[in-house]
Design a protein around this motif. Sequence first.
Motif, mmCIF file in Angstrom:
data_model
loop_
_atom_site.group_PDB
_atom_site.id
_atom_site.type_symbol
_atom_site.label_atom_id
_atom_site.label_comp_id
_atom_site.label_asym_id
_atom_site.label_seq_id
_atom_site.Cartn_x
_atom_site.Cartn_y
_atom_site.Cartn_z
ATOM 1 N N LYS A 783 -1.257 128.435 57.496
ATOM 2 C CA LYS A 783 -0.862 128.983 56.350
ATOM 3 C C LYS A 783 -2.121 129.284 55.207
ATOM 4 N N PHE A 784 -3.089 128.570 55.436
ATOM 5 C CA PHE A 784 -4.221 128.787 54.636
ATOM 6 C C PHE A 784 -5.474 128.920 55.391
ATOM 7 N N LEU A 785 -6.378 130.026 55.110
ATOM 8 C CA LEU A 785 -7.781 130.186 55.557
ATOM 9 C C LEU A 785 -8.694 130.534 54.778
ATOM 10 N N ARG A 786 -9.865 129.808 54.703
ATOM 11 C CA ARG A 786 -11.030 129.877 53.865
ATOM 12 C C ARG A 786 -12.529 130.198 54.924
ATOM 13 N N LEU A 787 -12.877 131.108 54.518
ATOM 14 C CA LEU A 787 -14.336 131.396 55.257
ATOM 15 C C LEU A 787 -15.318 131.227 54.111
ATOM 16 N N GLU A 788 -16.404 130.300 54.296
ATOM 17 C CA GLU A 788 -17.087 129.948 53.121
ATOM 18 C C GLU A 788 -18.663 129.767 53.588
ATOM 19 N N GLY A 789 -19.628 130.757 53.066
ATOM 20 C CA GLY A 789 -21.001 130.312 53.531
ATOM 21 C C GLY A 789 -21.160 130.761 54.944
ATOM 22 N N LEU A 808 -5.625 133.473 51.765
ATOM 23 C CA LEU A 808 -7.007 133.747 52.421
ATOM 24 C C LEU A 808 -7.767 133.669 51.336
ATOM 25 N N GLU A 809 -9.074 132.876 51.547
ATOM 26 C CA GLU A 809 -10.244 132.743 50.707
ATOM 27 C C GLU A 809 -11.531 132.893 51.524
ATOM 28 N N VAL A 810 -12.222 134.090 50.882
ATOM 29 C CA VAL A 810 -13.618 134.338 51.254
ATOM 30 C C VAL A 810 -14.524 134.026 50.225
ATOM 31 N N ILE A 811 -15.398 133.107 50.456
ATOM 32 C CA ILE A 811 -16.442 132.574 49.331
ATOM 33 C C ILE A 811 -17.982 132.672 49.964
ATOM 34 N N ARG A 812 -18.729 133.348 49.251
ATOM 35 C CA ARG A 812 -20.081 133.599 49.570
ATOM 36 C C ARG A 812 -20.471 133.935 51.099
ATOM 37 N N LEU A 821 -8.269 145.739 57.202
ATOM 38 C CA LEU A 821 -7.013 146.319 56.685
ATOM 39 C C LEU A 821 -5.835 145.676 57.231
ATOM 40 N N GLU A 822 -5.798 145.327 58.450
ATOM 41 C CA GLU A 822 -4.506 144.733 59.048
ATOM 42 C C GLU A 822 -4.069 143.276 58.477
ATOM 43 N N ILE A 823 -4.959 142.606 57.702
ATOM 44 C CA ILE A 823 -4.583 141.623 57.166
ATOM 45 C C ILE A 823 -3.336 141.785 55.952
ATOM 46 N N GLY A 824 -3.331 143.101 55.423
ATOM 47 C CA GLY A 824 -2.492 143.302 54.560
ATOM 48 C C GLY A 824 -0.975 143.447 55.020
ATOM 49 N N ASP A 825 -0.870 143.492 56.442
ATOM 50 C CA ASP A 825 0.231 143.715 57.024
ATOM 51 C C ASP A 825 1.192 142.295 57.433
ATOM 52 N N ILE A 826 0.257 141.224 57.118
ATOM 53 C CA ILE A 826 0.798 139.828 57.306
ATOM 54 C C ILE A 826 2.151 139.747 56.395
ATOM 55 N N PRO A 827 3.311 139.619 56.846
ATOM 56 C CA PRO A 827 4.583 139.578 56.009
ATOM 57 C C PRO A 827 4.438 138.537 54.933
ATOM 58 N N THR A 828 3.877 137.149 55.384
ATOM 59 C CA THR A 828 4.068 135.951 54.367
ATOM 60 C C THR A 828 2.798 136.029 53.559
ATOM 61 N N LEU A 829 1.895 136.952 53.442
ATOM 62 C CA LEU A 829 0.636 136.694 52.771
ATOM 63 C C LEU A 829 1.107 136.967 51.108
#
Length: 865
Positions: A783-789, A808-812, A821-829
């Motif tokens: 349900k939650f994904l973070r990419l950091e550094g 979805l979080e993308v940090i630094r 672009l396909e990330i936007g097609d996730i129905p629950t986002l």
Amino acid sequence: MAYASVQMFMDKLNQLINCNDNPLINIHSIIHARPQFQILYEELGSMIKTLFIDQHHDLQKLSDLKKRFIYAAEEAEYNVDLFLSGVHIRNNGHFPTSEDFKRSLNLDDVMTSFKSVQVEFINLNKKIDSSPRPKITVNQSAPAPISFSRNSLRSKKLQDEIFVALDQDAELIIKRLVEYRKKVDVVSIVGMGGIGKTTLATKVFNDAYVKYHFDVIAWVTVSQTYDKRAVLTQILGSNHARLDLEKASDWQLHELVHRHLIDQRYLIVIDDIWHKETWDNLKSLFPSRNNGSRILLTSRITEVAKHASSDGFIHHLRYLNKDESWQLLCQKVFQGNECPDWSIKPGMRIVERCHGLPLAVVVMAGILAKHSWSEKFWVEIADRVDSYIVGDQNGCVEILALSYNHLPLHLRECFLYLGGFPEDYKFQVKRLIWLWVAEGFIQQTGNQSLEDIAEGYLMDLIDRNLVILDRWKSNGAVKACKVHDLVRELCLKKAKEERFILTVEHPMLSPRFYDVITPSYKPTVRVFMDTEYIPVFPCPSTQNLRSLFFGHFRLYNDSIARYFRFFVLLRVLDLQTRVSDEFPKGMELLVHLRYLRICNSSKKFPSSICSLWNLQTLIYFSSVNARVVIPRNISDMVNLRHLCSYFPFTRANVKIPFFLQSIEKPMNLQVISNVELGDGVDDFQKCFPYIKELTCTTYSNEQNDFKSLTYLEKLDLTCLGKRKIAITFPTTLKRLTIRYCDLPWSDMSIIQSLPNIQVLKLGRISFSGTRWNTAEHVFPQLKFLRLEGLDIELWEAYSRSFPCLKHLEVIRCYKLEEIPLEIGDIPTLELIKINECKQCVVESVRRIQEGQRDLGNYDLKINVI
């Protein structure tokens, strides 16, 4: 002491009797007293079985017997604890002059009290068995009536006076009521007492279009004591039925209501419903002809609204903002006339103290309207808003108190406890739960852990709108909560009346402080110190204190240490905001401590602290960037479940305060937070077989095998030393954070294979490589994904890889070129958050949002920092 505390006392006795490998318990005097512990343990178990389990007589006499038993059990624990304290004080070479520390254990008086209760219970049963039993008709659906003191006319008048700008709320409710849905639909308005639920329902009920749309409309007030006949007569009476309702039977009334509604499109407002069982009993009254009929409920309890219709619409009524509160105050005081300029400043202070609760604003408006208007009077009122509201016995407090009166007994202590903390205090849910458990408020049921049961208690208080959600965890659970200031005032008032807690602002100047902690009988006393003054405690009478929280003054080592000999029965000690140079001396005397939170700058953790064998929670805040080595005999803390360390402020690349090089034997720890693990702690299954949450830094160059930890649900892992290490995870894992592990992206398949993973946070150097292709990776529960550094440049992702992703979080990630672009097609986002990334990443997210809006999806939110 409540029933839950008796259970905790029995657990302690069981350990004293059976724990043969703990040197802190196996002292000669304690071993010698084991026969008495055994007799007491068996007697407590027998009494609980007699009074709380086997019988079903709901009699006042039985209630009195239970109270007497609890009183006797509390006296027993007090005597046992004083005896244990005396043993440990003498064993450590301390010889206080006080005679209150028992050298021998004598429970004769307690046993006599138990025997007296047993005899009276036997006589009570004989009396009941010999009495003729009247025929009783029980309504299985309706809840038992509860008697409450209530001035209904005054309360109704206050509710009717509350009128605010509810146009948007009313429009939303009306739209749902009249929309094209054929089946009978339930719409609910939920919120705390005094927030305006009835006012909003009235606004909707009186709307001209609503009256035009529905053939029949009726208003029913249920309240806490449900009377089905009253409901039936309200439905018929509100529609001017020409009937002699008093002479009709309940069955005839039911038939009349059914016939009256069967061919009509109706709207029934059910105001102030408290019980799920009430709805179950009512719903059969309302026929369904698929003609768009509606039920509008108001309730303080979210669970009731959810129960009434699993797919119905629930509208949580919000608090007023400052401007709306001011508008309401002016409307009630000045009756449409222009407000004087001098009233604005004190008036704004007044509405601020009402904290958005309409009922409180109306109460204050009533006070202001009754007196001559003057700036001096308004300023005086602004300084005493809380006392006016809390002192309004016939209005605001009475309405708020209904929710407290309705609480089941097992929730009351948990709720009252909140009153001891400062205004606007934000409770960290995890810490609050640990405190409740340490205080003995949580009753063990089934195989659930005490912490899980406590979390259920908290969610119940939230559902009852007595506690407010403040922050969520990344997995959707509640992270922090708070209480409305007026609810806190009511809570504090009740808690002080029952001598449940005491808050002290000026202990040196408050004679009441001395009175409360030195009563003739020694109750559980909880003291919250919120003062800039160094307290002077009356010794030795403070030995009956069970909980002690310190406030805003700087506490030095000797300021508190000299009193430890008089705090020997403490269960909870919170010194978090106090800074001293070392661990206070003499803390090892507090052998009954279950919860300790401390802040200092010491670089040495004294081994004597490990003698606190009752300790369940140890939270350490370091005031310096230094590592504190934990002695290996920490495993003597056989009850320790939570070991946490923190810095007061978040700083990058700081050392974690606690370092555990090795331990002597396995521990019962469930939570380890911010602890460095040395080479002597390489076998996690052997060292921590019951661990559920682990936040650690490891230097081990061996394989990090967490797979055997069958209880582990949360892992936050920092790997230092040798890179390219191998890691395995258990299938129970739900939340995973890793950093500095330097894994190849191909190892993502290890994480992907975890069936329960819901939260994944990839920190700095967790994975190495510039390209991550998720084509072969599916995260079914994530349900939650973070990419950091990360040094990732290209991310290839597909909607099917994350079927449940919400956040979805993308940090630094400075090298990343775009979000796929396909990330936007996730129905629950629901949300994409970008922080400190290239402009091209921001532009790709904007394109995703625009593309979704073109498809009619306006729910996806973008947050760019």
